[in-house]
Design a protein around this motif. Structure first.
Motif, PDB file in Angstrom:
ATOM      1  N   ILE A 290     102.557  16.015  51.609  1.00  0.00           N
ATOM      2  CA  ILE A 290     101.292  16.989  51.645  1.00  0.00           C
ATOM      3  C   ILE A 290     100.379  16.450  52.898  1.00  0.00           C
ATOM      4  O   ILE A 290     100.203  17.528  53.482  1.00  0.00           O
ATOM      5  CB  ILE A 290     100.570  17.115  50.501  1.00  0.00           C
ATOM      6  CG1 ILE A 290     101.648  17.158  49.271  1.00  0.00           C
ATOM      7  CG2 ILE A 290      99.622  18.113  50.491  1.00  0.00           C
ATOM      8  CD1 ILE A 290     101.066  17.301  47.887  1.00  0.00           C
ATOM      9  N   SER A 291     100.296  15.263  52.978  1.00  0.00           N
ATOM     10  CA  SER A 291      99.339  15.152  53.947  1.00  0.00           C
ATOM     11  C   SER A 291     100.007  15.281  55.492  1.00  0.00           C
ATOM     12  O   SER A 291      99.444  15.836  56.568  1.00  0.00           O
ATOM     13  CB  SER A 291      98.717  13.629  54.032  1.00  0.00           C
ATOM     14  OG  SER A 291      99.817  12.526  54.230  1.00  0.00           O
ATOM     15  N   LEU A 292     101.183  15.233  55.765  1.00  0.00           N
ATOM     16  CA  LEU A 292     101.829  15.483  56.677  1.00  0.00           C
ATOM     17  C   LEU A 292     102.082  16.802  56.991  1.00  0.00           C
ATOM     18  O   LEU A 292     102.220  17.246  58.173  1.00  0.00           O
ATOM     19  CB  LEU A 292     103.519  14.598  56.660  1.00  0.00           C
ATOM     20  CG  LEU A 292     103.055  13.215  56.812  1.00  0.00           C
ATOM     21  CD1 LEU A 292     104.724  12.485  56.562  1.00  0.00           C
ATOM     22  CD2 LEU A 292     102.869  12.564  58.376  1.00  0.00           C
ATOM     23  N   GLY A 293     102.437  17.636  55.784  1.00  0.00           N
ATOM     24  CA  GLY A 293     102.521  19.003  55.765  1.00  0.00           C
ATOM     25  C   GLY A 293     101.306  19.821  56.188  1.00  0.00           C
ATOM     26  O   GLY A 293     101.549  21.044  56.825  1.00  0.00           O
ATOM     27  N   GLY A 294     100.273  19.406  55.947  1.00  0.00           N
ATOM     28  CA  GLY A 294      99.069  19.980  56.109  1.00  0.00           C
ATOM     29  C   GLY A 294      98.582  21.155  55.172  1.00  0.00           C
ATOM     30  O   GLY A 294      99.429  21.480  54.148  1.00  0.00           O
ATOM     31  N   LYS A 295      97.932  21.975  55.379  1.00  0.00           N
ATOM     32  CA  LYS A 295      97.499  23.079  54.590  1.00  0.00           C
ATOM     33  C   LYS A 295      98.522  23.964  54.242  1.00  0.00           C
ATOM     34  O   LYS A 295      98.704  24.625  53.401  1.00  0.00           O
ATOM     35  CB  LYS A 295      96.207  23.759  55.206  1.00  0.00           C
ATOM     36  CG  LYS A 295      94.825  22.877  55.015  1.00  0.00           C
ATOM     37  CD  LYS A 295      93.701  23.697  55.570  1.00  0.00           C
ATOM     38  CE  LYS A 295      92.515  22.872  55.773  1.00  0.00           C
ATOM     39  NZ  LYS A 295      91.292  23.770  56.163  1.00  0.00           N
ATOM     40  N   THR A 296      99.540  24.285  55.108  1.00  0.00           N
ATOM     41  CA  THR A 296     100.418  25.149  54.906  1.00  0.00           C
ATOM     42  C   THR A 296     101.762  24.669  54.329  1.00  0.00           C
ATOM     43  O   THR A 296     102.789  25.416  53.936  1.00  0.00           O
ATOM     44  CB  THR A 296     101.122  25.662  56.367  1.00  0.00           C
ATOM     45  OG1 THR A 296     101.443  24.365  57.252  1.00  0.00           O
ATOM     46  CG2 THR A 296     100.078  26.458  57.300  1.00  0.00           C
ATOM     47  N   ALA A 297     101.491  23.517  53.480  1.00  0.00           N
ATOM     48  CA  ALA A 297     102.488  22.978  52.720  1.00  0.00           C
ATOM     49  C   ALA A 297     102.416  23.470  51.224  1.00  0.00           C
ATOM     50  O   ALA A 297     103.327  23.422  50.654  1.00  0.00           O
ATOM     51  CB  ALA A 297     102.555  21.338  52.630  1.00  0.00           C
ATOM     52  N   ASP A 298     101.344  24.268  51.142  1.00  0.00           N
ATOM     53  CA  ASP A 298     101.054  24.994  49.763  1.00  0.00           C
ATOM     54  C   ASP A 298     102.590  25.928  49.535  1.00  0.00           C
ATOM     55  O   ASP A 298     102.918  26.412  50.315  1.00  0.00           O
ATOM     56  CB  ASP A 298      99.976  25.710  49.757  1.00  0.00           C
ATOM     57  CG  ASP A 298      98.821  25.092  49.053  1.00  0.00           C
ATOM     58  OD1 ASP A 298      98.864  23.662  49.184  1.00  0.00           O
ATOM     59  OD2 ASP A 298      97.995  25.667  48.603  1.00  0.00           O
ATOM     60  N   ASN A 299     102.988  25.741  48.304  1.00  0.00           N
ATOM     61  CA  ASN A 299     104.044  26.606  47.830  1.00  0.00           C
ATOM     62  C   ASN A 299     105.502  25.882  48.247  1.00  0.00           C
ATOM     63  O   ASN A 299     106.433  26.580  47.912  1.00  0.00           O
ATOM     64  CB  ASN A 299     104.257  27.983  48.472  1.00  0.00           C
ATOM     65  CG  ASN A 299     103.032  28.801  47.962  1.00  0.00           C
ATOM     66  OD1 ASN A 299     102.646  28.734  46.566  1.00  0.00           O
ATOM     67  ND2 ASN A 299     102.136  29.637  48.794  1.00  0.00           N
ATOM     68  N   ASP A 300     105.334  24.741  48.964  1.00  0.00           N
ATOM     69  CA  ASP A 300     106.656  24.003  49.085  1.00  0.00           C
ATOM     70  C   ASP A 300     107.169  23.479  47.827  1.00  0.00           C
ATOM     71  O   ASP A 300     106.166  23.174  46.884  1.00  0.00           O
ATOM     72  CB  ASP A 300     106.552  22.984  50.103  1.00  0.00           C
ATOM     73  CG  ASP A 300     106.617  23.597  51.562  1.00  0.00           C
ATOM     74  OD1 ASP A 300     106.798  24.833  51.882  1.00  0.00           O
ATOM     75  OD2 ASP A 300     106.323  22.786  52.522  1.00  0.00           O
ATOM     76  N   LEU A 301     108.357  23.008  47.700  1.00  0.00           N
ATOM     77  CA  LEU A 301     108.885  22.699  46.371  1.00  0.00           C
ATOM     78  C   LEU A 301     109.614  21.334  46.525  1.00  0.00           C
ATOM     79  O   LEU A 301     110.122  20.869  47.651  1.00  0.00           O
ATOM     80  CB  LEU A 301     109.675  23.769  45.800  1.00  0.00           C
ATOM     81  CG  LEU A 301     109.338  25.176  45.633  1.00  0.00           C
ATOM     82  CD1 LEU A 301     110.392  26.144  45.327  1.00  0.00           C
ATOM     83  CD2 LEU A 301     108.520  24.698  44.011  1.00  0.00           C
TER      84      LEU A 301
ATOM     85  N   VAL B  60     110.855  20.142  38.920  1.00  0.00           N
ATOM     86  CA  VAL B  60     110.668  20.905  39.685  1.00  0.00           C
ATOM     87  C   VAL B  60     108.985  20.783  40.256  1.00  0.00           C
ATOM     88  O   VAL B  60     108.367  21.119  38.979  1.00  0.00           O
ATOM     89  CB  VAL B  60     110.944  22.421  39.776  1.00  0.00           C
ATOM     90  CG1 VAL B  60     110.735  23.296  40.978  1.00  0.00           C
ATOM     91  CG2 VAL B  60     112.774  22.623  39.476  1.00  0.00           C
ATOM     92  N   TYR B  61     108.825  20.595  41.124  1.00  0.00           N
ATOM     93  CA  TYR B  61     107.357  20.500  41.668  1.00  0.00           C
ATOM     94  C   TYR B  61     107.056  21.476  42.684  1.00  0.00           C
ATOM     95  O   TYR B  61     107.898  21.607  43.439  1.00  0.00           O
ATOM     96  CB  TYR B  61     106.775  19.087  42.246  1.00  0.00           C
ATOM     97  CG  TYR B  61     107.108  18.027  40.915  1.00  0.00           C
ATOM     98  CD1 TYR B  61     106.059  17.625  40.104  1.00  0.00           C
ATOM     99  CD2 TYR B  61     108.386  17.233  40.806  1.00  0.00           C
ATOM    100  CE1 TYR B  61     106.161  16.670  39.036  1.00  0.00           C
ATOM    101  CE2 TYR B  61     108.604  16.325  39.667  1.00  0.00           C
ATOM    102  CZ  TYR B  61     107.465  15.929  38.888  1.00  0.00           C
ATOM    103  OH  TYR B  61     107.647  15.075  37.977  1.00  0.00           O
ATOM    104  N   LYS B  62     105.801  21.937  42.652  1.00  0.00           N
ATOM    105  CA  LYS B  62     105.197  22.875  43.726  1.00  0.00           C
ATOM    106  C   LYS B  62     103.990  22.208  44.306  1.00  0.00           C
ATOM    107  O   LYS B  62     102.992  21.958  43.511  1.00  0.00           O
ATOM    108  CB  LYS B  62     104.957  24.113  43.271  1.00  0.00           C
ATOM    109  CG  LYS B  62     104.553  25.275  44.139  1.00  0.00           C
ATOM    110  CD  LYS B  62     104.255  26.516  43.701  1.00  0.00           C
ATOM    111  CE  LYS B  62     105.581  27.325  43.563  1.00  0.00           C
ATOM    112  NZ  LYS B  62     105.127  28.839  43.017  1.00  0.00           N
ATOM    113  N   VAL B  63     103.755  22.259  45.642  1.00  0.00           N
ATOM    114  CA  VAL B  63     102.526  21.936  46.086  1.00  0.00           C
ATOM    115  C   VAL B  63     101.347  23.161  45.845  1.00  0.00           C
ATOM    116  O   VAL B  63     101.828  24.293  46.363  1.00  0.00           O
ATOM    117  CB  VAL B  63     102.588  21.878  47.916  1.00  0.00           C
ATOM    118  CG1 VAL B  63     101.372  21.295  48.266  1.00  0.00           C
ATOM    119  CG2 VAL B  63     103.448  20.678  47.937  1.00  0.00           C
ATOM    120  N   ALA B  64     100.257  22.842  45.462  1.00  0.00           N
ATOM    121  CA  ALA B  64      99.306  23.777  45.048  1.00  0.00           C
ATOM    122  C   ALA B  64      97.764  23.268  45.145  1.00  0.00           C
ATOM    123  O   ALA B  64      97.804  22.093  44.591  1.00  0.00           O
ATOM    124  CB  ALA B  64      99.507  24.466  43.475  1.00  0.00           C
ATOM    125  N   GLY B  65      97.183  23.731  46.047  1.00  0.00           N
ATOM    126  CA  GLY B  65      95.670  23.282  46.537  1.00  0.00           C
ATOM    127  C   GLY B  65      95.893  21.949  46.851  1.00  0.00           C
ATOM    128  O   GLY B  65      95.050  21.096  46.549  1.00  0.00           O
TER     129      GLY B  65
END
Length: 408
Positions: free
Chosen positions: A282-293, A389-394
Protein backbone atom coordinates in the motif's frame (compact mmCIF):
# COMPACT_ATOMS: atom_id res chain seq x y z
CA UNK A 1 54.24 -15.41 40.68
CA UNK A 2 50.99 -13.55 40.13
CA UNK A 3 51.13 -14.14 36.39
CA UNK A 4 51.90 -17.85 36.81
CA UNK A 5 49.00 -18.19 39.23
CA UNK A 6 46.62 -16.62 36.74
CA UNK A 7 47.84 -19.00 34.04
CA UNK A 8 47.26 -22.00 36.32
CA UNK A 9 43.75 -20.82 37.19
CA UNK A 10 43.00 -20.16 33.50
CA UNK A 11 44.19 -23.62 32.55
CA UNK A 12 42.01 -25.14 35.24
CA UNK A 13 38.99 -23.23 33.94
CA UNK A 14 39.63 -24.44 30.39
CA UNK A 15 39.82 -28.06 31.55
CA UNK A 16 36.60 -27.63 33.51
CA UNK A 17 34.94 -26.02 30.52
CA UNK A 18 35.98 -28.87 28.24
CA UNK A 19 34.64 -31.39 30.71
CA UNK A 20 31.29 -29.63 30.79
CA UNK A 21 31.19 -29.47 27.02
CA UNK A 22 31.81 -33.18 26.75
CA UNK A 23 29.14 -34.05 29.31
CA UNK A 24 26.49 -31.55 28.28
CA UNK A 25 25.35 -28.55 30.29
CA UNK A 26 23.72 -29.29 33.64
CA UNK A 27 20.38 -28.12 34.90
CA UNK A 28 20.72 -25.91 37.95
CA UNK A 29 17.08 -26.20 38.99
CA UNK A 30 17.77 -28.92 41.56
CA UNK A 31 20.01 -26.60 43.57
CA UNK A 32 22.60 -29.33 44.13
CA UNK A 33 24.66 -29.31 40.94
CA UNK A 34 23.20 -32.66 39.87
CA UNK A 35 20.47 -33.25 37.29
CA UNK A 36 20.39 -34.72 33.83
CA UNK A 37 22.62 -33.57 31.00
CA UNK A 38 20.90 -31.19 28.57
CA UNK A 39 21.58 -31.72 24.90
CA UNK A 40 21.02 -29.10 22.19
CA UNK A 41 19.00 -29.37 18.99
CA UNK A 42 18.72 -26.52 16.51
CA UNK A 43 15.81 -25.41 14.37
CA UNK A 44 17.08 -23.43 11.41
CA UNK A 45 15.26 -20.60 9.68
CA UNK A 46 15.87 -19.77 6.02
CA UNK A 47 14.16 -16.53 4.99
CA UNK A 48 14.92 -13.06 3.57
CA UNK A 49 16.26 -11.21 6.61
CA UNK A 50 17.53 -8.33 4.48
CA UNK A 51 16.37 -6.62 1.31
CA UNK A 52 12.93 -5.80 -0.07
CA UNK A 53 11.13 -8.80 1.46
CA UNK A 54 12.76 -8.63 4.89
CA UNK A 55 9.49 -7.51 6.50
CA UNK A 56 8.09 -10.95 5.76
CA UNK A 57 11.30 -12.84 6.56
CA UNK A 58 11.85 -11.22 9.95
CA UNK A 59 8.25 -12.00 10.90
CA UNK A 60 8.99 -15.65 10.09
CA UNK A 61 12.20 -15.64 12.16
CA UNK A 62 10.69 -14.02 15.24
CA UNK A 63 7.62 -16.26 15.21
CA UNK A 64 9.90 -19.32 15.26
CA UNK A 65 11.95 -17.76 18.05
CA UNK A 66 8.78 -17.30 20.09
CA UNK A 67 7.73 -20.94 19.62
CA UNK A 68 11.19 -22.19 20.59
CA UNK A 69 11.39 -19.98 23.68
CA UNK A 70 8.00 -21.22 24.86
CA UNK A 71 9.05 -24.84 24.27
CA UNK A 72 12.21 -24.35 26.33
CA UNK A 73 10.36 -22.51 29.10
CA UNK A 74 7.85 -25.35 29.41
CA UNK A 75 10.53 -28.07 29.15
CA UNK A 76 8.59 -29.50 26.22
CA UNK A 77 11.37 -31.98 25.42
CA UNK A 78 12.98 -33.16 28.67
CA UNK A 79 16.75 -33.39 28.45
CA UNK A 80 16.91 -31.15 25.39
CA UNK A 81 17.28 -27.44 24.80
CA UNK A 82 16.24 -25.97 21.45
CA UNK A 83 18.03 -23.13 19.66
CA UNK A 84 17.17 -21.09 16.56
CA UNK A 85 19.78 -20.64 13.82
CA UNK A 86 18.47 -18.08 11.32
CA UNK A 87 20.06 -17.67 7.89
CA UNK A 88 19.41 -14.89 5.36
CA UNK A 89 18.49 -16.14 1.88
CA UNK A 90 17.95 -12.60 0.50
CA UNK A 91 14.88 -14.07 -1.32
CA UNK A 92 17.34 -15.51 -3.89
CA UNK A 93 17.94 -19.16 -4.82
CA UNK A 94 21.76 -19.21 -4.54
CA UNK A 95 22.01 -17.60 -1.07
CA UNK A 96 19.18 -19.93 -0.04
CA UNK A 97 21.17 -22.94 -1.21
CA UNK A 98 24.21 -21.66 0.71
CA UNK A 99 22.10 -21.21 3.84
CA UNK A 100 20.78 -24.76 3.53
CA UNK A 101 24.31 -26.11 3.02
CA UNK A 102 25.50 -24.37 6.19
CA UNK A 103 22.60 -25.77 8.22
CA UNK A 104 22.93 -29.27 6.74
CA UNK A 105 26.60 -29.39 7.76
CA UNK A 106 25.70 -28.69 11.41
CA UNK A 107 25.17 -31.96 13.29
CA UNK A 108 22.89 -30.18 15.79
CA UNK A 109 20.29 -29.06 13.19
CA UNK A 110 17.12 -31.19 13.40
CA UNK A 111 14.73 -29.15 11.23
CA UNK A 112 14.25 -25.96 9.24
CA UNK A 113 11.39 -23.46 8.98
CA UNK A 114 11.34 -21.72 5.59
CA UNK A 115 11.55 -20.61 2.93
CA UNK A 116 9.43 -17.65 1.89
CA UNK A 117 9.97 -18.07 -1.87
CA UNK A 118 9.11 -21.15 -3.91
CA UNK A 119 12.13 -20.58 -6.17
CA UNK A 120 14.43 -20.61 -3.13
CA UNK A 121 12.92 -23.84 -1.81
CA UNK A 122 13.64 -25.51 -5.14
CA UNK A 123 17.33 -25.11 -4.24
CA UNK A 124 16.97 -25.83 -0.52
CA UNK A 125 15.00 -29.09 -0.73
CA UNK A 126 17.72 -31.21 -2.40
CA UNK A 127 20.31 -30.02 0.15
CA UNK A 128 18.31 -30.83 3.29
CA UNK A 129 16.67 -34.06 2.10
CA UNK A 130 19.81 -36.26 1.89
CA UNK A 131 20.55 -35.40 5.54
CA UNK A 132 16.96 -36.24 6.61
CA UNK A 133 16.44 -32.70 7.87
CA UNK A 134 12.76 -31.78 7.85
CA UNK A 135 11.72 -28.52 6.21
CA UNK A 136 8.39 -26.89 6.97
CA UNK A 137 7.51 -23.82 4.93
CA UNK A 138 4.99 -21.26 6.17
CA UNK A 139 4.81 -19.53 2.80
CA UNK A 140 5.77 -21.63 -0.25
CA UNK A 141 2.75 -22.04 -2.51
CA UNK A 142 4.21 -23.71 -5.62
CA UNK A 143 2.40 -27.07 -6.03
CA UNK A 144 5.44 -28.77 -7.57
CA UNK A 145 7.37 -28.61 -4.31
CA UNK A 146 5.19 -31.33 -2.83
CA UNK A 147 3.70 -33.04 -5.89
CA UNK A 148 6.41 -32.77 -8.53
CA UNK A 149 6.62 -31.13 -11.94
CA UNK A 150 3.60 -33.07 -13.25
CA UNK A 151 1.44 -32.26 -10.21
CA UNK A 152 -1.69 -31.68 -12.31
CA UNK A 153 -1.68 -35.07 -14.05
CA UNK A 154 0.70 -37.35 -12.14
CA UNK A 155 1.43 -36.07 -8.61
CA UNK A 156 4.50 -37.61 -6.97
CA UNK A 157 6.18 -36.38 -3.81
CA UNK A 158 9.79 -35.39 -4.63
CA UNK A 159 11.09 -35.06 -1.06
CA UNK A 160 9.62 -36.83 2.00
CA UNK A 161 11.35 -34.29 4.24
CA UNK A 162 9.35 -31.31 2.94
CA UNK A 163 6.07 -30.04 4.47
CA UNK A 164 4.14 -26.76 4.55
CA UNK A 165 1.54 -25.09 6.74
CA UNK A 166 0.12 -22.85 3.97
CA UNK A 167 -2.10 -23.89 1.10
CA UNK A 168 -0.84 -23.85 -2.49
CA UNK A 169 -1.31 -21.98 -5.75
CA UNK A 170 -3.34 -24.96 -6.97
CA UNK A 171 -5.93 -23.56 -4.58
CA UNK A 172 -5.04 -19.85 -4.37
CA UNK A 173 -5.15 -19.11 -8.10
CA UNK A 174 -8.57 -20.74 -8.67
CA UNK A 175 -9.86 -19.13 -5.46
CA UNK A 176 -9.03 -15.68 -6.85
CA UNK A 177 -10.55 -16.57 -10.24
CA UNK A 178 -13.82 -17.65 -8.66
CA UNK A 179 -14.02 -14.50 -6.55
CA UNK A 180 -13.51 -12.23 -9.55
CA UNK A 181 -15.87 -14.06 -11.91
CA UNK A 182 -18.62 -15.21 -9.55
CA UNK A 183 -18.64 -12.51 -6.85
CA UNK A 184 -17.09 -9.37 -8.36
CA UNK A 185 -18.62 -10.14 -11.81
CA UNK A 186 -15.34 -9.45 -13.61
CA UNK A 187 -15.22 -11.16 -17.01
CA UNK A 188 -12.14 -9.62 -18.68
CA UNK A 189 -8.70 -9.59 -17.08
CA UNK A 190 -5.10 -9.02 -18.10
CA UNK A 191 -2.35 -11.01 -16.40
CA UNK A 192 1.26 -10.10 -15.56
CA UNK A 193 3.86 -12.16 -13.73
CA UNK A 194 7.50 -11.69 -12.74
CA UNK A 195 8.84 -14.91 -14.36
CA UNK A 196 9.68 -16.39 -10.95
CA UNK A 197 8.30 -19.79 -9.92
CA UNK A 198 5.74 -18.31 -7.52
CA UNK A 199 4.35 -15.64 -9.83
CA UNK A 200 4.30 -17.82 -12.92
CA UNK A 201 2.58 -20.67 -11.08
CA UNK A 202 -0.02 -18.40 -9.54
CA UNK A 203 -0.96 -16.80 -12.87
CA UNK A 204 -1.08 -20.23 -14.48
CA UNK A 205 -3.62 -21.72 -12.08
CA UNK A 206 -5.63 -18.47 -12.02
CA UNK A 207 -5.81 -18.36 -15.83
CA UNK A 208 -6.92 -21.97 -16.16
CA UNK A 209 -9.77 -21.54 -13.68
CA UNK A 210 -10.85 -18.12 -14.97
CA UNK A 211 -11.17 -19.42 -18.53
CA UNK A 212 -12.96 -22.54 -17.33
CA UNK A 213 -15.56 -20.32 -15.62
CA UNK A 214 -16.14 -18.38 -18.87
CA UNK A 215 -13.86 -15.40 -18.31
CA UNK A 216 -11.50 -13.88 -20.90
CA UNK A 217 -7.77 -13.23 -20.44
CA UNK A 218 -7.44 -10.34 -22.88
CA UNK A 219 -3.66 -9.86 -22.44
CA UNK A 220 -0.80 -11.79 -20.85
CA UNK A 221 2.47 -10.02 -20.11
CA UNK A 222 5.62 -10.52 -18.01
CA UNK A 223 8.09 -8.25 -16.23
CA UNK A 224 11.58 -8.82 -14.87
CA UNK A 225 11.98 -8.82 -11.07
CA UNK A 226 14.59 -6.04 -11.33
CA UNK A 227 12.39 -3.74 -13.43
CA UNK A 228 11.26 -0.42 -11.98
CA UNK A 229 9.54 1.13 -14.98
CA UNK A 230 6.51 -0.78 -16.28
CA UNK A 231 5.31 1.60 -19.00
CA UNK A 232 5.96 -0.84 -21.86
CA UNK A 233 3.85 -3.56 -20.27
CA UNK A 234 1.11 -1.10 -19.31
CA UNK A 235 1.02 0.26 -22.88
CA UNK A 236 0.73 -3.28 -24.25
CA UNK A 237 -2.19 -4.10 -21.97
CA UNK A 238 -4.17 -0.86 -22.08
CA UNK A 239 -5.76 -1.27 -25.56
CA UNK A 240 -7.32 -4.60 -24.52
CA UNK A 241 -9.43 -2.73 -21.90
CA UNK A 242 -9.33 -5.24 -19.04
CA UNK A 243 -11.58 -4.75 -16.01
CA UNK A 244 -8.81 -6.00 -13.72
CA UNK A 245 -5.10 -6.80 -13.82
CA UNK A 246 -4.12 -10.04 -12.09
CA UNK A 247 -0.48 -10.02 -10.98
CA UNK A 248 1.74 -12.95 -10.02
CA UNK A 249 4.64 -11.79 -7.88
CA UNK A 250 5.46 -9.83 -4.74
CA UNK A 251 4.83 -6.38 -3.36
CA UNK A 252 8.17 -4.65 -4.23
CA UNK A 253 7.15 -4.78 -7.90
CA UNK A 254 3.35 -4.95 -7.52
CA UNK A 255 3.03 -1.67 -5.59
CA UNK A 256 4.86 0.49 -8.15
CA UNK A 257 3.10 -1.39 -10.99
CA UNK A 258 -0.28 -0.50 -9.52
CA UNK A 259 0.71 3.15 -9.09
CA UNK A 260 2.10 3.42 -12.64
CA UNK A 261 -0.99 1.73 -14.15
CA UNK A 262 -3.33 4.31 -12.68
CA UNK A 263 -1.04 7.20 -13.59
CA UNK A 264 -0.95 5.98 -17.20
CA UNK A 265 -4.74 5.85 -17.45
CA UNK A 266 -5.17 2.11 -16.93
CA UNK A 267 -7.43 2.90 -14.01
CA UNK A 268 -8.53 -0.59 -12.99
CA UNK A 269 -7.78 -2.52 -9.81
CA UNK A 270 -4.79 -4.81 -9.50
CA UNK A 271 -5.22 -8.17 -7.77
CA UNK A 272 -2.45 -10.47 -6.57
CA UNK A 273 -1.76 -13.36 -4.24
CA UNK A 274 -0.28 -13.57 -0.76
CA UNK A 275 2.99 -12.15 -2.11
CA UNK A 276 1.45 -8.66 -2.23
CA UNK A 277 -0.56 -8.89 0.99
CA UNK A 278 1.58 -6.61 3.14
CA UNK A 279 1.31 -2.97 4.31
CA UNK A 280 4.36 -2.12 2.20
CA UNK A 281 2.34 -2.83 -0.95
CA UNK A 282 0.00 0.00 0.00
CA UNK A 283 2.83 2.42 0.78
CA UNK A 284 4.44 1.62 -2.57
CA UNK A 285 1.15 1.80 -4.47
CA UNK A 286 0.15 5.12 -2.91
CA UNK A 287 -3.34 6.59 -2.68
CA UNK A 288 -4.47 5.02 -5.95
CA UNK A 289 -4.00 1.53 -4.45
CA UNK A 290 -7.48 1.76 -2.92
CA UNK A 291 -9.73 -1.03 -4.27
CA UNK A 292 -6.77 -3.23 -5.19
CA UNK A 293 -7.20 -6.83 -4.05
CA UNK A 294 -5.15 -9.71 -2.70
CA UNK A 295 -5.75 -13.25 -1.63
CA UNK A 296 -3.82 -14.79 1.24
CA UNK A 297 -3.65 -18.19 2.85
CA UNK A 298 -5.89 -18.88 5.83
CA UNK A 299 -8.11 -16.53 7.78
CA UNK A 300 -6.97 -13.13 9.12
CA UNK A 301 -4.78 -13.84 12.17
CA UNK A 302 -6.11 -10.88 14.15
CA UNK A 303 -9.68 -12.17 13.73
CA UNK A 304 -9.03 -15.76 14.86
CA UNK A 305 -9.81 -16.77 18.44
CA UNK A 306 -7.08 -19.41 18.10
CA UNK A 307 -4.51 -16.68 17.41
CA UNK A 308 -5.24 -14.29 20.27
CA UNK A 309 -2.60 -15.73 22.59
CA UNK A 310 -0.01 -15.83 19.81
CA UNK A 311 -0.60 -12.15 19.02
CA UNK A 312 -0.43 -11.21 22.72
CA UNK A 313 2.72 -13.27 23.30
CA UNK A 314 4.41 -11.94 20.15
CA UNK A 315 3.72 -8.34 21.10
CA UNK A 316 4.82 -8.96 24.69
CA UNK A 317 8.12 -10.45 23.49
CA UNK A 318 9.14 -7.02 22.22
CA UNK A 319 10.23 -7.94 18.70
CA UNK A 320 11.04 -4.86 16.61
CA UNK A 321 9.38 -6.32 13.52
CA UNK A 322 5.70 -7.35 13.11
CA UNK A 323 4.77 -10.99 12.62
CA UNK A 324 3.50 -9.95 9.17
CA UNK A 325 1.63 -12.20 6.75
CA UNK A 326 3.30 -15.49 7.69
CA UNK A 327 3.88 -15.15 11.43
CA UNK A 328 1.06 -17.46 12.46
CA UNK A 329 2.05 -20.05 9.84
CA UNK A 330 5.69 -19.86 10.96
CA UNK A 331 4.72 -20.33 14.60
CA UNK A 332 2.63 -23.35 13.59
CA UNK A 333 5.49 -24.69 11.44
CA UNK A 334 7.92 -24.45 14.35
CA UNK A 335 5.43 -26.12 16.68
CA UNK A 336 4.83 -28.89 14.15
CA UNK A 337 8.57 -29.64 14.29
CA UNK A 338 8.58 -29.36 18.09
CA UNK A 339 5.66 -31.78 18.34
CA UNK A 340 7.57 -34.25 16.17
CA UNK A 341 10.68 -33.80 18.33
CA UNK A 342 8.77 -34.84 21.43
CA UNK A 343 8.66 -38.27 19.83
CA UNK A 344 11.95 -38.42 17.93
CA UNK A 345 14.25 -36.96 20.63
CA UNK A 346 12.65 -38.80 23.53
CA UNK A 347 15.23 -41.60 23.60
CA UNK A 348 17.79 -40.16 21.18
CA UNK A 349 21.46 -39.90 22.08
CA UNK A 350 22.17 -37.27 19.43
CA UNK A 351 20.43 -35.18 16.77
CA UNK A 352 21.65 -36.94 13.64
CA UNK A 353 20.33 -40.32 14.76
CA UNK A 354 16.90 -38.74 15.41
CA UNK A 355 16.46 -37.03 12.04
CA UNK A 356 14.79 -39.93 10.18
CA UNK A 357 12.39 -40.50 13.06
CA UNK A 358 11.58 -36.76 13.03
CA UNK A 359 10.52 -36.98 9.38
CA UNK A 360 8.25 -39.91 10.20
CA UNK A 361 6.78 -38.21 13.30
CA UNK A 362 6.12 -34.94 11.46
CA UNK A 363 3.94 -36.69 8.91
CA UNK A 364 1.66 -37.82 11.75
CA UNK A 365 1.46 -34.46 13.54
CA UNK A 366 -2.04 -33.17 14.27
CA UNK A 367 -2.84 -30.31 16.64
CA UNK A 368 -4.88 -27.14 16.96
CA UNK A 369 -2.58 -24.31 15.93
CA UNK A 370 -2.74 -20.56 15.62
CA UNK A 371 -4.03 -20.78 12.04
CA UNK A 372 -6.40 -23.68 12.68
CA UNK A 373 -5.90 -27.44 12.47
CA UNK A 374 -2.29 -28.32 11.68
CA UNK A 375 -1.94 -31.64 9.86
CA UNK A 376 -0.41 -32.87 6.61
CA UNK A 377 -1.61 -35.06 3.75
CA UNK A 378 0.36 -37.76 1.92
CA UNK A 379 2.31 -35.12 -0.01
CA UNK A 380 3.26 -32.99 3.00
CA UNK A 381 0.68 -30.33 2.14
CA UNK A 382 -1.52 -28.80 4.80
CA UNK A 383 -4.99 -30.29 5.03
CA UNK A 384 -6.41 -26.76 5.48
CA UNK A 385 -7.79 -25.06 2.34
CA UNK A 386 -8.99 -21.79 3.89
CA UNK A 387 -8.20 -18.54 2.05
CA UNK A 388 -9.19 -14.89 2.35
CA UNK A 389 -9.79 -12.04 -0.09
CA UNK A 390 -8.57 -8.61 1.06
CA UNK A 391 -9.19 -5.15 -0.40
CA UNK A 392 -7.27 -1.91 0.13
CA UNK A 393 -9.65 0.58 1.73
CA UNK A 394 -8.60 3.89 3.23
CA UNK A 395 -4.92 2.97 3.07
CA UNK A 396 -5.30 -0.38 4.86
CA UNK A 397 -6.04 -4.00 3.99
CA UNK A 398 -9.63 -4.89 4.87
CA UNK A 399 -11.13 -8.38 4.88
CA UNK A 400 -13.66 -9.04 2.12
CA UNK A 401 -14.42 -12.75 2.59
CA UNK A 402 -12.91 -15.91 4.03
CA UNK A 403 -13.82 -19.30 2.60
CA UNK A 404 -12.86 -22.94 2.66
CA UNK A 405 -11.96 -23.80 -0.94
CA UNK A 406 -13.87 -26.71 -2.40
CA UNK A 407 -12.81 -28.54 -5.55
CA UNK A 408 -15.36 -28.58 -8.37
Amino acid sequence: MQQRSVVRVGASLIVASLALTACGSRSGDDGGGGGEATKTAKIGVIAPLSGDLSALGLGIQHSVELAVKQANDSNAIPGWKLEVDAKDDEAKPEPGKNAATALASDAAVIGVVGTLNTSVSQQVQPVLAPKNIVQVSPANTGPGLTQGANWQTDPKRPYPTYFRTCTTDAVQGPFAARYLYETAKITKVATIHDKKAYGQGLVGTFTEEFKKLGGQVVAAQTINPDDANYQAVISAIKPSAPQMVYYGGEYPQAGPLSQQMKAAGLNVPLMGGDGIYDPKYISLGGKTADNDLATSVGAPIDELDTAKKFVEDYNAAGFKDPYAAYGGYSYDAANAIINALKESLKDASDVESARAKTVEALGKVSFDGVTGKVAFDQYGDTTSKVLTVYKVAGGKWATVETKDFESK
